[in-house]
Each structure stands twice: as C-alpha cells, then as structure tokens.
Design an enzyme around this catalytic site. Structure first.
Site, PDB file in Angstrom:
ATOM      1  N   PRO A 102      35.628  43.394  32.786  1.00  0.00           N
ATOM      2  CA  PRO A 102      35.303  42.012  32.679  1.00  0.00           C
ATOM      3  C   PRO A 102      34.574  41.771  31.271  1.00  0.00           C
ATOM      4  O   PRO A 102      34.642  40.973  30.328  1.00  0.00           O
ATOM      5  CB  PRO A 102      34.393  41.388  33.626  1.00  0.00           C
ATOM      6  CG  PRO A 102      34.375  42.680  34.474  1.00  0.00           C
ATOM      7  CD  PRO A 102      35.198  43.773  34.108  1.00  0.00           C
ATOM      8  N   GLU A 129      30.687  48.027  38.818  1.00  0.00           N
ATOM      9  CA  GLU A 129      29.323  48.605  38.838  1.00  0.00           C
ATOM     10  C   GLU A 129      29.617  49.398  37.860  1.00  0.00           C
ATOM     11  O   GLU A 129      28.467  49.807  37.161  1.00  0.00           O
ATOM     12  CB  GLU A 129      29.124  49.373  40.103  1.00  0.00           C
ATOM     13  CG  GLU A 129      28.186  48.541  41.019  1.00  0.00           C
ATOM     14  CD  GLU A 129      29.219  47.390  41.864  1.00  0.00           C
ATOM     15  OE1 GLU A 129      28.989  46.362  41.879  1.00  0.00           O
ATOM     16  OE2 GLU A 129      30.257  47.944  42.142  1.00  0.00           O
ATOM     17  N   ARG A 167      57.861  41.540  32.338  1.00  0.00           N
ATOM     18  CA  ARG A 167      58.937  40.453  31.871  1.00  0.00           C
ATOM     19  C   ARG A 167      59.167  40.231  30.456  1.00  0.00           C
ATOM     20  O   ARG A 167      60.189  39.244  30.220  1.00  0.00           O
ATOM     21  CB  ARG A 167      58.149  39.230  32.666  1.00  0.00           C
ATOM     22  CG  ARG A 167      57.117  38.488  32.007  1.00  0.00           C
ATOM     23  CD  ARG A 167      56.678  37.047  32.729  1.00  0.00           C
ATOM     24  NE  ARG A 167      57.267  36.191  32.593  1.00  0.00           N
ATOM     25  CZ  ARG A 167      57.524  35.381  31.527  1.00  0.00           C
ATOM     26  NH1 ARG A 167      56.955  35.900  30.334  1.00  0.00           N
ATOM     27  NH2 ARG A 167      58.267  34.261  31.310  1.00  0.00           N
ATOM     28  N   ASP A 182      58.578  30.051  27.020  1.00  0.00           N
ATOM     29  CA  ASP A 182      57.504  30.020  27.910  1.00  0.00           C
ATOM     30  C   ASP A 182      56.421  29.212  27.519  1.00  0.00           C
ATOM     31  O   ASP A 182      56.210  29.231  26.283  1.00  0.00           O
ATOM     32  CB  ASP A 182      56.953  31.408  28.074  1.00  0.00           C
ATOM     33  CG  ASP A 182      57.721  32.445  28.945  1.00  0.00           C
ATOM     34  OD1 ASP A 182      58.592  31.975  29.617  1.00  0.00           O
ATOM     35  OD2 ASP A 182      57.252  33.527  28.887  1.00  0.00           O
TER      36      ASP A 182
END
Ligand code: ADE
Length: 260
Positions: A102, A129, A167, A182
C-alpha cells in the site's frame, strides 16, 4: 509476456488465472503465468515464511531467505553464479520485480500500458505487517499499490495487475473490445452501453441508439463521455486536451433522435 506471481497463497491465485480471458490469453500463448509457492523455497520442516519482528511490535514479518531463493530461481540462478559468466549474465533479461504494497506507487492504466510492453514481470505478494525491508531495498525494482486502502495481502493486487497487463496483450481481447476504446485510454470515461430488450420495466433504451444515424450516435457518445468525465472525474477532465468543437458539444443539450 511472462508473469510470475510469488505468493504464500497459490490457491487464491491459480483459479483466477484459469478463468475467462486470462485463461484464453494463456492458452493462445499471449501470456505465460507461473504461480510460485513461496513455501517451496523454505528449508525448515514447518515451511516458515514469516517471523517475529526485531525490536518487537505487532504482526509478523515475511522472511527474506525464501523470497531471495524464489527470485534467484525465477531470474535464472543466483547473482553469485552469474559472476564470472558474463555471457550468461548479459543474456539474462532484467525483469521487473514488483512488490505489492500500500506504500507503493499508484497502479494506473498508464502504468499498465507501459508495463504491458515488458517481456517478464515478477509480482511478489507482500503482506502488510511487512516484508523484511531488505527485500524492498535490494531485491525489488518497483513497489505498487492498487489504491489507498489496506487489504489482507498482496494476492488480490497481484491479480489486478496481472489482469490489467494481460488484457493489453495484442489479441487478448476480441476486436470489438479493443483496449484503445477503454475508459482512461484518453482520460475520458466511457459512454453508456445498452443491449436488448428495448424496454424493461418501462426503462427505455435511448431512441438515438436505435435509429442507425451513426454520426449522431457518435456525437451522443462523445457528449456523454465529456459530461460524465467533467462531473465524475474532474481530475481526469483537467488533463483533457479538448477541441473547440468538444467545448461546444459539451455545452449543448444532450443530442437526441429527431422527432418523427
Ligand atoms: N497489500 C495490502 N493492501 C494493498 C494495496 N492497497 N495495494 C497493494 N498491495 C497491498
């Protein structure tokens, strides 16, 4: 393109790679997936991949040795072996080694487009962690976050990255689903789509889509893209390079089918 996923939870990864478009892309040889069980690179009886942190604190930390051993294997021998064999070293490609975390840089369609050109990417599924920081410092080339929220582990992020890369491989999608159409391909959100029936519970498909006037339909689609992007994603809207025609279209009423 080859995509390796190094994980302690292969059972979470494999079924997703064996489904739908990812499966088809692999069958067609557009992408080669390898799922690597980190536990296969442990040396102890319990196949331990984590340990308590030095200096205490909550949670467990992923150990460096199994990760280093798995990466050595995927990279084709340890760097020690490579020394003294310059030819082999030169021949050896340099894949990206990506830690899901993250704290990493944000995964975006732009990054997906860049990385889709690579021949080999290794995705290392972290657990929040932590991974022993020496992995981050010495063994990975990139750290990627899929968004500002914390998941239980890096498996879902790795699948998201693998999916977005797959993709984009030429031939992975049918012609009609070409990736350049897209959302995000030009910082514009997609226009609305409809299929049969023409009416459901009184909710009608816009008449303009049934009329076969392609120029008008294109106008309607562009109008919807511009309006949706301005309303929902002002950050993307700010990046658009619009023409005077676009501005005029956006300020006009929604294009409609001529009244019969
Ligand atoms: N691991 C846990 N949460 C994550 C996130 N948001 N992105 C990437 N890896 C993660």
């Amino acid at each position: 393109m080859r995509i390796d996923i190094v994980t302690t939870l292969p059972e979470m990864i494999t079924p997703a790679l064996e489904t739908s478009i990812l499966k088809r892309a692999a069958e067609r040889g557009l992408v080669e997936f390898r799922v690597v069980n980190l536990r296969d690179y442990t040396r102890d009886k319990h196949r331990t991949t984590d340990d308590a942190p030095y200096a205490g604190g909550g949670g467990m930390v992923m150990k460096i040795e199994p990760i280093a051993a798995a990466l050595d294997d995927l990279l084709g021998g340890s760097s020690d072996e490579a020394q003294g064999n310059e030819e082999a070293f030169a021949l050896r490609h340099k894949p990206k080694v990506v830690l899901t975390d993250p704290r990493g840089r944000q995964w975006t369609q732009e990054l997906a487009r860049q990385w889709a050109q690579e021949s080999h990417i290794i995705l290392l599924c972290g657990h929040y962690e932590g991974v022993d920081d020496r992995v981050r410092q010495n063994l990975v080339t990139d750290e990627v976050s899929i968004g500002d929220y914390v998941l239980t582990g890096g498996e879902l992020p790795a699948l998201i990255i693998a999916d977005a890369l797959t993709r984009l491989q030429a031939g992975a999608l049918g012609d009609s689903e070409a990736p350049d159409k897209d959302t995000f391909s030009g910082n514009l959100l997609e226009y609305p789509h409809y299929t049969r029936p023409r009416e459901f519970r009184g909710w009608r498909v816009p008449d303009i889509l049934l009329g076969g006037n392609h120029a008008l339909i294109e106008k309607w689609r562009r109008w919807n893209q511009l309006r949706a992007t301005r309303e929902r994603r002002p950050d993307l809207f700010a990046k658009l390079e619009l023409t005077a025609k676009d501005y005029a279209l956006m300020e006009s009423e929604e294009p409609a089918a001529p009244v019969e």
